[in-house]
Design an enzyme around this catalytic site. Structure first.
Site, PDB file in Angstrom:
ATOM      1  N   HIS A 180       5.439 -11.364 -12.055  1.00 41.20           N
ATOM      2  CA  HIS A 180       5.705 -10.300 -11.092  1.00 41.20           C
ATOM      3  C   HIS A 180       7.168 -10.281 -10.674  1.00 41.20           C
ATOM      4  O   HIS A 180       7.644  -9.300 -10.112  1.00 41.20           O
ATOM      5  CB  HIS A 180       4.797 -10.474  -9.877  1.00 41.20           C
ATOM      6  N   ASP A 196      -0.595   2.653 -11.328  1.00 38.34           N
ATOM      7  CA  ASP A 196       0.596   3.024 -10.548  1.00 38.34           C
ATOM      8  C   ASP A 196       1.788   3.155 -11.499  1.00 38.34           C
ATOM      9  O   ASP A 196       1.707   2.751 -12.667  1.00 38.34           O
ATOM     10  CB  ASP A 196       0.883   2.024  -9.410  1.00 38.34           C
ATOM     11  N   LYS A 238       0.276   5.601  -6.606  1.00 42.47           N
ATOM     12  CA  LYS A 238      -0.411   4.772  -5.599  1.00 42.47           C
ATOM     13  C   LYS A 238       0.540   4.471  -4.442  1.00 42.47           C
ATOM     14  O   LYS A 238       1.715   4.208  -4.662  1.00 42.47           O
ATOM     15  CB  LYS A 238      -0.823   3.479  -6.299  1.00 42.47           C
ATOM     16  N   ARG A 255       0.813   1.975  -0.865  1.00 40.37           N
ATOM     17  CA  ARG A 255       0.177   0.883  -0.107  1.00 40.37           C
ATOM     18  C   ARG A 255       0.823   0.774   1.277  1.00 40.37           C
ATOM     19  O   ARG A 255       2.042   0.765   1.387  1.00 40.37           O
ATOM     20  CB  ARG A 255       0.365  -0.429  -0.871  1.00 40.37           C
TER      21      ARG A 255
END
Ligand code: R5P
Length: 317
Positions: A148, A188, A211, A213
């Site tokens: 990530h 996304d 998307k 959040r």
């Protein structure tokens, strides 16, 4: 005589180029895959390292290298998918380092705490930096799979440590090679490049959803979008499924568009919300993850990909 001399010289160079390494692996089969690759590439001296791992009654771990690895190149293949595994891995690395290994490479198919790689709100801890700086005390390089901290494949230095990031989307594409009329959707925009890679391998189109959040509540909302998937075998692919919220939102949007089937795939299946996990299994025709984290659907084995990347990185250098 000149030919004879050159032949001897060539053989010596070949002999010197042999890469000897000890593989300490946990839940993977990399040494075996490397041995298979030796048939093609010549012998590069792979040996399986032995380590004694114990858990004391109070839950503390113990690690001890068995045998002599002094001045050897060592590779530890171990997924670090929670805090306990992180402590266990640090003890393993410490045992290998204290046994006077020449070099230590860590292959961590999943590395926990990498998702907080930025400060979003004042006062937060930067967990990715904390973990990587700690591992830096023991290893020369870390191999990660779809990490990530940076999306691109290849090598980069993060917080002073060399990281080699490997993309496992090719393995996902191979797993779904029999889909009749595929279209790849990423839940996304961030994962859309990886979806494109999958689509290239499966020779089909890809698209992505939008998307959002909420930073404080963590709630995810995915906007409606026409993806032109009627009659298609949709593969929703993402790097990670954690709570499953992102996938559920994507499924809701896609189901309304009458696809022939909906298949879900991710590299890292964290599945920390049992109810959402059950819901995903009910709603999708098939769901699969790699074995970067042990779970019920981790059917895509990464051992071969790891072995190939080690060959590219270490032996052919
Ligand atoms: C986001 O950037 C990632 O690619 C995943 O989409 C996300 O982390 C999945 O999390 P969850 O399953 O909790 O929605």
């Amino acid at each position: 005589n000149l030919i004879k001399f050159n032949l001897i010289k060539f053989n010596l160079i070949k002999f010197n180029a042999k890469f000897k390494m000890y593989i300490f692996e946990f839940g993977f089969d990399v040494a075996e895959k490397l041995k298979k690759l030796e048939e093609k590439n010549g012998n590069f001296g792979v040996k399986k390292g032995e380590i004694l791992l114990k858990k004391f009654p109070d839950g503390e771990f113990y690690a001890r290298v068995i045998g002599n690895i002094e001045n050897e190149n060592c590779v530890v293949v171990k997924s670090i998918y929670n805090s306990d595994e992180l402590v266990k891995t640090i003890l393993i690395l410490d045992a290998v380092k204290r046994s006077k290994a020449k070099s230590i490479m860590l292959v961590a198919p999943y590395l926990t705490y990498m998702r907080q790689d930025k400060i979003f709100l004042d006062g937060e801890a930067l967990s990715a930096e904390v973990v990587l700086k700690n591992l830096k005390n023991y290893v020369d390089k870390i191999f990660l799979i779809n990490s990530h901290i940076f999306r691109e494949s290849g090598e980069k230095t993060c917080y002073g440590i060399k990281i080699y990031n490997v993309d496992a989307f090719s393995e996902i594409a191979k797993y779904f090679k029999n889909l009749k009329n595929p279209k790849i959707i990423s839940p996304d925009e961030g994962a859309s490049d990886m979806a494109k890679k999958c689509a290239k391998i499966l020779k089909c189109e890809s698209d992505y959803l939008i998307k959002k959040r909420d930073m404080v509540t963590g709630k995810i909302v995915t906007a409606d979008k026409n993806l032109y998937v009627e009659g298609k075998d949709v593969l929703i692919s993402d790097d990670i499924i954690s709570s499953g919220g992102t996938m559920i939102e994507a499924l809701k949007v896609i189901k309304k568009q009458n696809p022939a089937s909906i298949n879900l795939a991710c590299v890292h299946g964290v599945f920390c919300d049992a109810e959402n996990f059950l819901m995903l299994r009910i709603l999708a025709d098939e769901g699969v993850a790699t074995n970067s984290i042990p779970n019920k659907v981790g059917n895509i084995d990464l051992s071969n990909l790891i072995a190939e990347e080690l060959v590219k990185n270490l032996i052919k250098k």
